[in-house]
Write a protein that holds these residues in place. Structure first.
Motif, PDB file in Angstrom:
ATOM      1  N   TRP A 228     -29.908 -37.749  12.120  1.00 43.23           N
ATOM      2  CA  TRP A 228     -31.037 -38.674  12.142  1.00 43.23           C
ATOM      3  C   TRP A 228     -32.369 -37.930  12.229  1.00 43.23           C
ATOM      4  O   TRP A 228     -33.374 -38.374  11.665  1.00 43.23           O
TER       5      TRP A 228
ATOM      6  N   LEU B  22     -33.072 -36.821   8.675  1.00 44.31           N
ATOM      7  CA  LEU B  22     -33.580 -37.927   7.857  1.00 44.31           C
ATOM      8  C   LEU B  22     -35.031 -38.249   8.201  1.00 44.31           C
ATOM      9  O   LEU B  22     -35.846 -38.525   7.315  1.00 44.31           O
ATOM     10  N   ALA B  23     -35.362 -38.208   9.493  1.00 38.96           N
ATOM     11  CA  ALA B  23     -36.729 -38.511   9.914  1.00 38.96           C
ATOM     12  C   ALA B  23     -37.711 -37.455   9.410  1.00 38.96           C
ATOM     13  O   ALA B  23     -38.801 -37.784   8.929  1.00 38.96           O
TER      14      ALA B  23
END
Length: 205
Positions: free
Chosen positions: A155, A158-159
């Motif tokens: 995550w 992705l950020a």
């Protein structure tokens, strides 16, 4: 398959840009992609001697697997020595070490005011690593995703990939302030990853 499509499309676009650059050669303007690439580190082309070319190829063929083996062995020993998981070492030490050539290339491009080449190098390298490297490796042997990577690091990746989106859509340059925030964010990520890895190993013991 995806990386092949991406490479073909990139090659087609680069060819179109070079053709446009040749048609506008008489008009002064920004350097073409070909000129930008040749300008990096003063490189103007391949060596003229076939002996030198063969020597470079042989050194690369021998050095690449040897270097990869040393990296894997060293990463395993570092993980054991510092009491952290191999996933943590891969996310930090190995990732940083294998990305240093990208840093050198990007710095050289940025120093010569070739921002498009610098950004393209970083984005292209990430796409190649995710699609081609991960895909080819998984075709040889299945890869298990560690629980920590699925819970946190995926995550975070992705950020961070989305950070570049506002600059691209708004066509704004990445200045020193957002650049400093990016570097600071990576330092925070390193500290959190190492602390998480040490805490997980301690709990297991």
């Amino acid at each position: 398959g995806l990386i092949v499509i991406f490479l073909l499309e990139s090659a087609r676009h680069a060819g179109a840009c070079m053709a446009d650059g040749k048609r506008q050669k008489s008009n002064p303007g920004p350097p073409s992609a070909e000129q930008a690439l040749e300008g990096l580190d003063g490189v103007e082309g391949m060596p003229q001697s076939w002996v030198m070319i063969a020597g470079f190829l042989l050194a690369g063929i021998i050095g690449l697997p040897v270097g990869a083996h040393l990296v894997v062995e060293s990463a395993t020993e570092i993980a054991s020595e510092f009491g952290v998981s191999e996933a943590v070492i891969g996310l930090t030490v190995v990732a940083l070490g294998t990305s240093l050539p990208e840093l050198a290339t990007t710095l050289a491009a940025a120093y010569r005011a070739q921002g498009a080449l610098a950004v393209g190098n970083v984005l292209g390298s990430n796409m190649f690593n995710l699609l081609a490297i991960m895909g080819l490796t998984a075709m040889v042997t299945p890869l298990e995703i560690p629980e920590q990577v699925f819970r946190i690091d995926l995550w975070v990746m992705l950020a961070t990939a989305l950070i570049i989106v506002p600059f691209a859509f708004l066509k704004k340059p990445i200045t020193r302030l957002p650049a400093a925030l990016m570097v600071g964010g990576y330092i925070i990520y390193l500290v959190m990853t190492l602390r998480e890895g040490s805490a997980t190993l301690t709990a297991m013991l």
